[in-house]
Design an enzyme around this catalytic site. Structure first.
Site, PDB file in Angstrom:
ATOM      1  N   LYS A 231     115.514  32.237 -13.740  1.00  0.00           N
ATOM      2  CA  LYS A 231     116.421  31.195 -13.254  1.00  0.00           C
ATOM      3  C   LYS A 231     116.665  31.383 -11.771  1.00  0.00           C
ATOM      4  CE  LYS A 231     118.735  27.698 -15.116  1.00  0.00           C
ATOM      5  NZ  LYS A 231     118.210  26.801 -16.160  1.00  0.00           N
TER       6      LYS A 231
ATOM      7  N   GLY B  37     126.689  13.615 -17.788  1.00  0.00           N
ATOM      8  CA  GLY B  37     125.614  13.547 -16.809  1.00  0.00           C
ATOM      9  C   GLY B  37     124.337  13.049 -17.458  1.00  0.00           C
TER      10      GLY B  37
ATOM     11  N   VAL C 218     122.173  14.501 -19.214  1.00  0.00           N
ATOM     12  CA  VAL C 218     121.991  14.962 -20.593  1.00  0.00           C
ATOM     13  C   VAL C 218     123.119  14.443 -21.489  1.00  0.00           C
ATOM     14  CG1 VAL C 218     121.872  16.957 -22.116  1.00  0.00           C
ATOM     15  CG2 VAL C 218     120.690  16.997 -19.916  1.00  0.00           C
TER      16      VAL C 218
ATOM     17  N   GLY D  82     131.198  16.088 -20.849  1.00  0.00           N
ATOM     18  CA  GLY D  82     130.146  15.988 -19.846  1.00  0.00           C
ATOM     19  C   GLY D  82     129.224  14.821 -20.116  1.00  0.00           C
TER      20      GLY D  82
END
Length: 346
Positions: free
Chosen positions: A79, A182, A184, A180
């Site tokens: 990452k 966004g 996704v 959330g």
């Protein structure tokens, strides 16, 4: 000391990059290359301090090792995090410097987009390295923005959890609280609404939450209230560490299943979720759709139809984890962790 950091897990490499000319300050953590190059997206984020950025890189890279292994991908886990606050805009110079940083690792790490990044950013990064995926693609090809692929996997994973915990084969009347909205979380909400679920939604951008609620016939609440909503499913699709002692105590749901990485704030929180009688879908299993897509692009391994078939495997994979957890009495995260560590030779 790095080796004493709570989230250091025999990482093969942790690399720090500082480029004053462009303003780049970044960390690339390589957890495992046992199955292939360490693949995992890069996020551009504001951290409270450098230690928080390091913790994120360490946890996310380990999660990518587990995620990629459980998805059967021929890659390891890594990452990248770019520190946002105080270091200037996300300029092309900064992105190119990050590309050069990736390239200096000689292929040990392959990046793609994560929070705060886009496929357009990947195009700029690719000027300086070939070790990048998630680039814009034409119709029918694998790759591009991984958000829709992640959302599809989350939808299928929630369906597996609903079937296992609630005994329902569809979403009619199932109430899902979504944190959330966004690329996704918004995609998850759209899929669930189309399937007949009843939704309560929240986002840090309250105007976005209100717009989406209106378009989907959902209810919206303040982001700080979403974990207290009485529902069948809580779906966290924002940042990690959302499940801690306090939030778990406040949950009024039967299932937690969402896209956020590292949802369990501490190793003890999986047991806390189980003690509440809540079924938890391990995050790195349910949210693998995006990496399945970008790895297919990077390796040239199949088209969009092949990617869709691989994402569909998330549903029976979770069903098997749920069944094993029931049979063994272990938490679902412990079952998944044991499977993943065996696959990466740990």
């Amino acid at each position: 000391m790095l080796f004493d950091a709570p989230d250091f897990d025999a990482h093969e490499g942790v690399h720090f990059f500082d480029d004053p000319a462009s303003g780049l300050k970044a960390i690339i953590a390589v957890h495992s290359t046992h199955r292939g190059p360490a693949a995992g997206g890069c996020r551009w984020w504001t951290y409270v301090d450098d230690e928080a950025a390091l913790t994120d890189a360490l946890r996310l890279s380990r999660g990518m090792s587990y995620k990629n292994a459980m998805a059967g991908l021929a890659v390891g886990g890594g990452k990248g995090v770019i520190l946002k606050a105080g270091y200037g805009p996300k300029s092309e110079a900064l992105l190119e410097a990050f590309g050069a940083a990736i390239d200096s690792l000689g292929g040990k790490y392959v990046t793609a987009e994560d929070v705060g990044m886009s496929d357009a950013d990947m195009t700029v990064i690719s000027r300086k390295t070939k070790f990048v995926s998630g680039l814009p693609v034409s119709g029918g090809a694998a790759g591009g923005n991984p958000g829709p692929s992640t959302a599809q996997g989350i939808f299928l994973g929630i369906r597996a959890a609903v079937r296992h915990k609630l005994g329902k084969s569809d979403f009619a009347g199932v109430h899902v609280a979504i944190q959330g909205l966004g690329s996704v979380g918004g995609g998850v909400a759209e899929r669930l609404a189309a399937a007949g679920a009843r939704l309560t939604v929240a986002d840090i951008d309250e105007a976005r939450a209100a717009r989406m609620a209106a378009s989907l016939g959902a209810t919206h609440v303040a982001v700080e209230d979403i974990t207290r909503v009485s529902a069948d499913v809580f779906s966290p699709n924002a940042l990690g560490a959302v499940l801690d002692a306090d939030t778990i105590a406040n949950l009024d749901v039967a299932i937690v299943a969402g896209a956020a990485n590292n949802q369990l704030a501490t190793p003890a929180d999986g047991a806390r979720v189980k003690a509440r009688g809540i079924l938890y879908a391990p995050d790195y299993v349910i949210n693998a759709g995006g990496i399945i897509n970008v790895v297919a692009e990077y390796l040239g391994d199949g088209d969009a139809d092949a990617v869709a078939s691989r994402i569909a495997e998330i549903e029976p994979r979770l069903a098997a984890i749920f069944a094993e957890a029931d049979a063994s009495g272990r938490t679902t995260d412990a079952v998944a962790d044991a499977m993943a560590r065996k696959l990466i030779g740990r």
